[in-house]
Design a protein around this motif. Structure first.
Motif, short mmCIF file in Angstrom:
data_model
loop_
_atom_site.label_atom_id
_atom_site.label_comp_id
_atom_site.label_asym_id
_atom_site.label_seq_id
_atom_site.Cartn_x
_atom_site.Cartn_y
_atom_site.Cartn_z
N LYS A 688 38.31 74.73 76.64
CA LYS A 688 37.65 73.31 76.27
C LYS A 688 37.36 72.23 77.30
O LYS A 688 37.80 72.43 78.40
N VAL A 689 36.17 71.49 77.05
CA VAL A 689 35.70 70.71 78.35
C VAL A 689 35.44 69.57 77.62
O VAL A 689 34.87 69.32 76.48
N ASP A 690 35.85 68.52 78.30
CA ASP A 690 35.74 66.97 77.78
C ASP A 690 34.32 66.38 77.90
O ASP A 690 33.63 66.91 78.61
N MET A 691 33.93 66.05 76.85
CA MET A 691 32.28 65.64 76.72
C MET A 691 32.06 64.15 76.83
O MET A 691 31.11 63.83 77.13
N TYR A 692 33.31 63.60 76.58
CA TYR A 692 33.33 62.15 76.57
C TYR A 692 34.51 61.39 77.72
O TYR A 692 35.47 62.16 77.90
N ARG A 693 34.01 60.37 78.28
CA ARG A 693 35.21 59.70 79.05
C ARG A 693 35.33 58.22 78.44
O ARG A 693 34.24 57.58 77.85
N ARG A 694 36.38 57.57 78.50
CA ARG A 694 36.30 56.11 77.91
C ARG A 694 35.57 55.25 79.18
O ARG A 694 35.63 55.58 80.25
N VAL A 695 34.92 54.43 78.45
CA VAL A 695 34.29 53.50 79.38
C VAL A 695 35.21 52.66 80.16
O VAL A 695 36.01 52.18 79.51
N PRO A 696 35.04 52.67 81.42
CA PRO A 696 35.83 51.97 82.29
C PRO A 696 35.99 50.48 81.98
O PRO A 696 34.82 49.70 81.66
N GLY A 697 37.16 49.82 81.63
CA GLY A 697 37.36 48.68 81.18
C GLY A 697 37.60 48.38 79.76
O GLY A 697 37.62 47.42 79.21
N ASP A 698 37.33 49.38 79.16
CA ASP A 698 37.60 49.51 77.60
C ASP A 698 38.84 49.44 77.25
O ASP A 698 39.79 50.16 77.75
N ARG A 699 39.16 48.74 76.11
CA ARG A 699 40.63 48.57 75.88
C ARG A 699 41.22 49.12 74.40
O ARG A 699 42.16 48.65 74.01
N CYS A 700 40.41 49.59 73.77
CA CYS A 700 40.69 50.32 72.51
C CYS A 700 41.79 51.16 72.41
O CYS A 700 42.11 51.79 73.25
N ILE A 701 42.27 51.00 71.30
CA ILE A 701 43.66 51.89 71.04
C ILE A 701 43.52 52.49 69.84
O ILE A 701 43.19 52.01 68.59
N GLY A 702 43.85 53.80 69.65
CA GLY A 702 43.85 54.70 68.38
C GLY A 702 42.19 55.04 68.07
O GLY A 702 41.40 54.94 68.63
N GLY A 703 42.30 54.83 66.67
CA GLY A 703 40.80 55.47 66.34
C GLY A 703 40.16 56.65 66.41
O GLY A 703 40.78 57.65 66.38
N TRP A 704 39.00 56.72 66.83
CA TRP A 704 38.16 57.83 66.92
C TRP A 704 38.69 58.61 68.06
O TRP A 704 38.89 58.00 69.22
N VAL A 705 38.83 59.80 67.84
CA VAL A 705 39.36 60.76 68.95
C VAL A 705 38.15 61.76 69.50
O VAL A 705 37.35 62.42 68.52
N PRO A 706 37.54 61.72 70.71
CA PRO A 706 36.35 62.35 71.24
C PRO A 706 36.59 64.03 70.80
O PRO A 706 37.91 64.48 71.35
N PRO A 707 35.59 64.63 70.28
CA PRO A 707 35.60 65.84 70.17
C PRO A 707 35.40 66.45 71.71
O PRO A 707 35.00 65.91 72.69
N GLN A 708 35.92 68.10 71.84
CA GLN A 708 35.67 68.59 73.13
C GLN A 708 34.59 69.61 72.75
O GLN A 708 34.52 69.96 71.74
N LEU A 709 34.08 70.20 73.83
CA LEU A 709 33.12 71.47 73.63
C LEU A 709 33.87 72.71 74.18
O LEU A 709 34.55 72.76 75.03
N ASP A 710 33.66 73.67 73.07
CA ASP A 710 34.06 74.96 73.24
C ASP A 710 33.27 75.92 74.36
O ASP A 710 31.88 75.82 73.89
N VAL A 711 33.85 76.23 75.46
CA VAL A 711 32.99 76.97 76.39
C VAL A 711 33.44 78.55 76.59
O VAL A 711 34.55 78.59 76.69
N GLN A 712 32.45 79.43 76.63
CA GLN A 712 32.94 80.58 76.89
C GLN A 712 33.48 81.04 78.06
O GLN A 712 32.97 80.65 79.05
N CYS A 713 34.68 81.83 78.19
CA CYS A 713 35.40 82.10 79.28
C CYS A 713 34.74 82.98 80.36
O CYS A 713 33.97 83.88 79.80
N PRO A 714 34.65 82.69 81.81
CA PRO A 714 33.86 83.42 82.70
C PRO A 714 34.46 84.60 82.80
O PRO A 714 35.59 84.77 82.49
N THR A 715 33.74 85.83 83.23
CA THR A 715 34.46 87.10 83.55
C THR A 715 35.17 86.99 84.71
O THR A 715 36.22 87.74 84.66
N ARG A 716 34.82 86.37 85.52
CA ARG A 716 35.70 85.81 86.81
C ARG A 716 35.77 84.55 86.88
O ARG A 716 35.14 83.87 87.12
N PRO A 717 37.25 83.79 86.62
CA PRO A 717 37.26 82.39 86.86
C PRO A 717 36.90 81.91 88.30
O PRO A 717 37.38 82.47 89.23
#
Length: 773
Positions: A688-717
């Motif tokens: 999984k890869v993070d698609m979103y990051r919280r805006v710097p200085g944003d103070r929200c709590i709880g609520g919407w949770v950002p989804p992640q992106l499923d990425v195919q595993c490499p043959t060699r990491p």
């Protein structure tokens, strides 16, 4: 009879008008004194005038026989201290609000710059290009000297360094530190920094030049804000590539990570006041994008593509009275990647960017408060004739550039007629990139929520003055109304309770004002003859009800003092009880117009940056004036998180008017692949890869949770290395710097100094390869 009495009492009187006439057009106006009651101005003939009664009357002030004043500036640490520079580069200082002046002994020079210390009133830096720089003789000892004073120039100036490129006082804990870039080799005449150069270093001194510390070798240009120091370091002299180095403590510097493989030719630091850095990067060929950093100032994400950059300015503005709201102009899709090719040479020069030193003061605020006379009608008409090929659109962001949308057009015009607008229509507003016929987008920190601008409704921004009208928003740019046909210059006073404007593209004899934040407007006669209005200003705190409108009649300068105190309105009452029947104040929360589904009151939730900030301001229809000099109360509450509280991570982006982040390349090249991701691959067959990051200085709590992106595993990491951008960083024009040339300079001397052009800029800040001269 009772009805007649009521009608008489309801009539609104006009402000009083006091006219003063001067020997020539007015160049600049400055407010001095503890309460900013002293006004000084200088004219095109070099005459200095002083008023001790807030601009009601003026008297000529002589500094010394034969001295003509070119510019005056005030100390940011003490409003009774000022410096004036003569047209022959004489320097005078005053510590009593311009009543008396003493001359500062300076070296013989062809150009002088002056910079006050941010907190110590009598400390200052002065730089001088020596008189030898005007000579064409090879090997003449030309140098750019940096000098300092701790007593406002009463004693001899202290030499800090020679062969200086750029200089500035520090900030915060290092406010007494002097930062500068200079040439290492001082044995020959100082070369012109017309390109990025190997022999320039970024250094500092804590003892007025007795010793120096090298921070970044090959650091050519820099910007200093309250929280960040940004340096342009030469990477490849042949390709003229540089990279951006960032520090939060002024000592340890890290390389910035910018998610692009495009060349980076210059920077404009658009805002550094929100605990992050917002910057425009010129990628060359007329293409410029806006990037936003995290709290460290080193990791950037793409915020906005195809931001307009013209004549050394980026078309981008911070709403100065609200947090996290930005306005920008972009090249529309039908304009291609950037400025049309035939405009590139004459309209786009990111290497000519200038640098202002105050990251909290927007470019438009600087432009509008120091607006000068327009170019000649012939030049303006020629430029306007060229502009129909430009295709520019306006956008706005309410979450520090995390998402952008078009501006909502008003439904009716200023005379009440409906505005016909198709599906692709929106409101488009002018910024500071074209000022010869258009007054730029303007907000002021004392007038909460109020913005004024010139523009038009349609599919794109029109550069024909005949198509432009004047618009106002009182809710931070969410909704707009057309307040007048045509283009006007405007100013706000008394926390936004008084708005004054006048026509600027044609002679006029009147000003127009509003006492209800633009709901209604009245006209007041300034003169019996027509005048050309240059600007309308108010003392810098903008809390008074006294305005100065200035311009010219024939060759003479004129100032009209408009005093609204004569209306006899009482002081506004009960700011501590806003939105109650007995209070003249309301409680107002800015909003992006989207209702937060987790709020109990969907209509008035108004969450921005994870909090509902409620400002106390005068009710629109209250007939009273704000007599408070301090800011009105501000109340904030934390909100549940929504998509608007997040921006896209590196390698992801949002389309205009979209909330969802999508990968711009698969797999995301900067996706971390470590032990945790290896474990996910062994368990799930993907990571999984993070698609979103919280805006710097944003103070929200709880609520919407950002989804992640499923990425195919490499043959060699493998671990992807960061792509480091190439930056260009340019000349600094600081708000507290005088940047002048002697009128008797030899032409070759002027040409030599002006030839230097690398830059880093604040927008007012830039990084590109032009020297501060």
């Amino acid at each position: 009879m009772a009805k007649l009495a009521f009608l008489i009492l309801s009539v609104v009187a006009d402000p009083s008008i006091k006219k003063s006439t001067f020997d020539s057009e007015i160049v600049d106006i400055l407010w001095l004194g503890v309460d900013r009651e002293i006004v000084i101005l200088n004219t095109g003939h070099g005459t200095l005038y002083r008023s001790a009664d807030r601009g009601q009357s003026f008297a000529e002030k002589s500094l010394r026989a034969g001295v003509k004043v070119a510019r005056a500036i005030m100390s940011p640490a003490d409003s009774t201290i000022a410096v004036a520079v003569g047209t022959r580069l004489e320097v005078f200082a005053s510590s009593d609000s311009g009543n008396s002046w003493h001359e500062v002994t300076t070296p013989e020079a062809i150009r002088i710059s002056f910079m006050f210390h941010p907190t110590r009133p009598e400390w200052a830096l002065l730089s001088a290009w020596t008189a030898d720089c005007r000579l064409k003789v090879p090997g003449s000892p030309c140098t750019h000297q940096l000098l300092a004073t701790k007593d406002l120039g009463r004693t001899r100036l202290k030499m800090v360094s020679r062969h200086v490129v750029q200089f500035s006082w520090g900030r915060g804990h290092h406010s007494d530190r002097i930062y500068f870039t200079h040439f290492r080799d001082k044995s020959n005449s100082q070369p012109m920094l017309s390109k990025w150069m190997e022999g320039v270093d970024f250094v500092s001194t804590d003892d007025m030049g007795k010793s120096t510390a090298v921070h970044v070798e090959k650091g050519n240009k820099f910007v200093i804000s309250e929280q960040f120091v940004l340096i342009a370091k030469l990477e490849d002299a042949g390709k003229q590539n540089v990279r951006l180095m960032v520090s939060k403590d002024g000592t340890v510097f890290r390389q910035a990570i910018i998610p692009t493989q495009l060349a980076e030719k210059s920077y404009t630091i658009l805002d550094a006041s929100e605990g992050l850095v917002v910057m425009h990067v010129n990628h060359g060929e007329g293409l410029g994008n806006v990037y936003v950093s995290d709290e460290s100032g080193t990791r950037y994400v793409l915020s906005l593509q195809h931001n307009v950059g013209v004549n050394g300015h980026a078309a981008f503005e911070k709403i100065s009275n609200l947090k996290g709201i930005y306005f920008a102009n972009v090249w529309s899709e039908d304009a291609g990647a950037g400025l049309p090719a035939h405009f590139a040479a004459s309209w786009l020069d990111h290497g000519d960017y200038q640098l202002g030193d105050d990251s909290t003061q927007s470019q438009s605020e600087q432009s509008i408060r120091y607006l000068k006379a327009r170019p000649s009608p012939t030049l303006s008409q020629r430029r306007l004739a060229e502009r129909p090929a430009l295709s520019v659109q306006s956008v706005i962001s309410f979450n520090v550039g995390g998402a952008w949308s078009k501006l909502k057009p008003p439904s009716k015009d200023s005379v009440g007629n409906p505005i016909s607008c198709s599906k692709n229509c929106s409101l488009h507003l002018h910024d500071a990139t074209f000022q010869d016929h258009f007054v730029p987008f303007y907000s002021y920190d004392k007038a909460v929520g109020i913005i004024m601008a010139a523009g038009n409704v349609g599919s794109h921004l029109s550069y024909n003055a005949e198509d432009s009208n004047t618009y106002l928003s009182r809710d931070g740019g969410l909704t707009w109304s057309e307040v007048r046909k045509g283009v006007y210059i405007y100013e706000f006073g008394n926390h936004g309770a008084v708005l004054v404007m006048a026509a600027v593209n044609s002679p006029t004899d009147s000003a127009i004002y509003s006492l209800d934040e633009g709901k209604t407007w009245q006209s007041v006669k300034l003169d019996t003859v027509l005048l050309n209005v240059t600007n309308i200003l108010i003392e810098p705190t903008a809390v008074s009800t006294e305005f100065l409108a200035f311009g010219s009649i024939g060759g003479a300068g004129v100032v009209y003092r408009l005093d609204f105190d004569v209306l006899g309105w009482q002081s506004c009452k009960k700011p501590s009880e806003p939105s109650t029947a007995n209070s003249d104040y309301e409680s107002w929360a800015p909003s992006d117009g989207t209702a937060n589904r987790d709020c109990q009151n969907l209509v008035s939730c108004g969450c921005l940056l994870g909090q509902q900030v409620r400002y106390v301001r005068r009710k629109q229809m209250s007939k009273c004036f704000n007599r408070l000099k301090e800011r009105l109360p501000v109340i904030s509450e934390v909100c549940p998180c929504t998509e608007e509280d997040f921006e896209c991570e590196m390698d992801f982006e949002r389309a205009l008017n979209q909330r969802t982040c999508v990968a711009n390349e698969m797999p995301p090249p900067r996706a971390d692949f470590g032990p945790m991701q290896e474990h996910e691959c062994s368990q799930l067959g993907y990571f999984k890869v993070d698609m979103y990051r919280r805006v710097p200085g944003d103070r929200c709590i709880g609520g919407w949770v950002p989804p992640q992106l499923d990425v195919q595993c490499p043959t060699r990491p493998t671990r992807q290395s960061h792509v480091i951008g190439k930056v260009a960083v340019a000349a600094i024009l600081l708000a507290a710097v005088i940047y002048l040339e002697g009128q008797d300079d030899v032409k070759s001397g002027r040409t030599a100094c002006r030839a230097e052009r690398p830059t880093l800029t604040f927008q007012s800040h830039q990084l590109s390869g032009a020297q501060q001269n």
